[in-house]
Motif scaffolding. Structure first.
Motif, PDB file in Angstrom:
ATOM      1  N   LEU A  48      89.114 -83.354  -0.570  1.00 53.86           N
ATOM      2  CA  LEU A  48      88.677 -82.067  -1.127  1.00 53.86           C
ATOM      3  C   LEU A  48      87.626 -81.452  -0.216  1.00 53.86           C
ATOM      4  N   ILE A  49      87.594 -80.121  -0.171  1.00 52.62           N
ATOM      5  CA  ILE A  49      86.587 -79.400   0.608  1.00 52.62           C
ATOM      6  C   ILE A  49      85.818 -78.472  -0.320  1.00 52.62           C
ATOM      7  N   VAL A  50      84.493 -78.505  -0.227  1.00 53.78           N
ATOM      8  CA  VAL A  50      83.634 -77.543  -0.921  1.00 53.78           C
ATOM      9  C   VAL A  50      83.044 -76.659   0.169  1.00 53.78           C
ATOM     10  N   MET A  51      83.346 -75.354   0.153  1.00 53.51           N
ATOM     11  CA  MET A  51      82.998 -74.509   1.285  1.00 53.51           C
ATOM     12  C   MET A  51      82.403 -73.173   0.879  1.00 53.51           C
ATOM     13  N   PRO A  74      92.811 -79.542  -1.088  1.00 54.47           N
ATOM     14  CA  PRO A  74      92.218 -78.693  -2.129  1.00 54.47           C
ATOM     15  C   PRO A  74      90.870 -78.140  -1.668  1.00 54.47           C
ATOM     16  N   ILE A  75      90.622 -76.871  -1.964  1.00 57.19           N
ATOM     17  CA  ILE A  75      89.376 -76.217  -1.534  1.00 57.19           C
ATOM     18  C   ILE A  75      88.698 -75.536  -2.713  1.00 57.19           C
ATOM     19  N   ILE A  76      87.400 -75.806  -2.858  1.00 56.18           N
ATOM     20  CA  ILE A  76      86.564 -75.101  -3.830  1.00 56.18           C
ATOM     21  C   ILE A  76      85.627 -74.204  -3.039  1.00 56.18           C
ATOM     22  N   MET A  77      85.667 -72.904  -3.299  1.00 59.10           N
ATOM     23  CA  MET A  77      84.818 -71.952  -2.602  1.00 59.10           C
ATOM     24  C   MET A  77      83.493 -71.757  -3.329  1.00 59.10           C
ATOM     25  N   LEU A  78      82.414 -71.657  -2.551  1.00 59.38           N
ATOM     26  CA  LEU A  78      81.099 -71.305  -3.072  1.00 59.38           C
ATOM     27  C   LEU A  78      80.737 -69.921  -2.550  1.00 59.38           C
ATOM     28  N   SER A  79      80.159 -69.090  -3.399  1.00 54.14           N
ATOM     29  CA  SER A  79      79.774 -67.769  -2.933  1.00 54.14           C
ATOM     30  C   SER A  79      78.748 -67.132  -3.842  1.00 54.14           C
ATOM     31  N   ALA A  80      77.877 -66.322  -3.236  1.00 57.46           N
ATOM     32  CA  ALA A  80      76.926 -65.531  -4.016  1.00 57.46           C
ATOM     33  C   ALA A  80      77.616 -64.292  -4.569  1.00 57.46           C
ATOM     34  N   ARG A  81      78.837 -64.032  -4.091  1.00 57.41           N
ATOM     35  CA  ARG A  81      79.593 -62.872  -4.550  1.00 57.41           C
ATOM     36  C   ARG A  81      80.299 -63.205  -5.860  1.00 57.41           C
ATOM     37  N   SER A  82      80.127 -62.342  -6.844  1.00 56.77           N
ATOM     38  CA  SER A  82      80.750 -62.590  -8.138  1.00 56.77           C
ATOM     39  C   SER A  82      81.795 -61.534  -8.495  1.00 56.77           C
ATOM     40  N   GLU A  83      82.089 -60.625  -7.528  1.00 57.19           N
ATOM     41  CA  GLU A  83      83.057 -59.570  -7.804  1.00 57.19           C
ATOM     42  C   GLU A  83      84.454 -60.148  -7.980  1.00 57.19           C
ATOM     43  N   ARG A 111      84.014 -79.637 -11.896  1.00 53.06           N
ATOM     44  CA  ARG A 111      85.128 -78.921 -11.278  1.00 53.06           C
ATOM     45  C   ARG A 111      85.731 -79.747 -10.137  1.00 53.06           C
ATOM     46  N   ILE A 112      84.878 -80.393  -9.357  1.00 55.09           N
ATOM     47  CA  ILE A 112      85.358 -81.261  -8.272  1.00 55.09           C
ATOM     48  C   ILE A 112      86.233 -82.369  -8.845  1.00 55.09           C
ATOM     49  N   ASN A 113      85.753 -83.021  -9.882  1.00 54.57           N
ATOM     50  CA  ASN A 113      86.514 -84.122 -10.483  1.00 54.57           C
ATOM     51  C   ASN A 113      87.818 -83.633 -11.116  1.00 54.57           C
ATOM     52  N   ALA A 114      87.796 -82.406 -11.667  1.00 57.29           N
ATOM     53  CA  ALA A 114      89.015 -81.847 -12.263  1.00 57.29           C
ATOM     54  C   ALA A 114      90.065 -81.574 -11.199  1.00 57.29           C
TER      55      ALA A 114
END
Length: 223
Positions: A48-51, A74-83, A111-114
């Protein structure tokens, strides 16, 4: 134990995610920019990647595109953007989750574990190759062909198609699709399902009508 790649230009965020991930028994590798992440993925396998999205050298969206060319991770995106646009664009690229900063480390770990649990369940041995007229779905190879020609789907589009076919002729609500494929309620917004269905239909070409819209309910696969 899962091997997780954490990509963020903020060291404190990488440290927090590492601490919680290692506490949950996972192994963590860090990268400070998208370019480094792509390089690491060429050399190593990750579960998994958290990016982060906004990073120097290569942003998260561009890094995601490059990684998708070589590996299905699988990739989980992190962002300050909430649009909504940013979230939908990420899902169109095939990401598995989108987390808005600032975030709760405990929620991120859930969420990572899911995502890891879904990946484990979806990679269980399956030997079937399903055919519907000129549409062929090869489950073990994760490939789809339309009239003998291979079509390129994002990982999430493939998961959605497989789930619809696996539940052929069964009405599936948007909430159920979100819950069973994404693993959580996407902020109560089911339009991400509609976006993926639209893209999936475009890829299926002459067999797009196999995915039937049930007005006010959701979708079903009918062939």
């Amino acid at each position: 134990m899962a091997k997780i790649l954490v990509v963020d230009d903020e060291q404190k965020i990488r440290e927090v995610i590492r601490e919680y991930s290692e506490f949950n028994g996972h192994e963590v590798t860090e990268a400070a920019d998208g370019m480094s992440a792509v390089g690491l993925c060429k050399l190593n396998d990750y579960d998994l990647i958290v990016m982060d999205i906004m990073m120097p050298k290569l942003d998260g969206y561009s890094a995601c595109k490059e990684i998708r060319k070589i590996k299905d991770i699988p990739i989980i995106m992190l962002s300050a953007r909430s649009e909504e646009y940013d979230k939908l664009f990420g899902f169109e690229l095939g990401i598995d989750d989108y987390v808005v900063k600032p975030f709760s480390p405990k929620e991120l770990m859930a969420r990572i574990n899911a995502v890891l649990a879904r990946k484990s369940g979806m990679t269980a041995p399956v030997s079937d190759i399903m055919s519907f007229d000129g549409l062929e779905i090869n489950i073990p190879a994760r490939t789809v062909t339309v009239d003998g020609k291979k079509v390129e789907l994002t990982p999430k589009e493939y998961d959605l198609l497989f789930y619809l076919v696996e539940n052929k002729n069964i009405a599936l609500s948007r909430d159920k699709l979100l819950s069973d494929i994404w693993g959580y309620d996407f902020f109560g917004d089911d339009r991400t399902i509609d976006t993926h269905i639209k893209n999936l239909r475009n890829n299926l070409g002459p067999y797009r009508d196999f995915i039937v819209t049930l007005r006010g309910v959701g979708y079903k696969f009918e062939a």
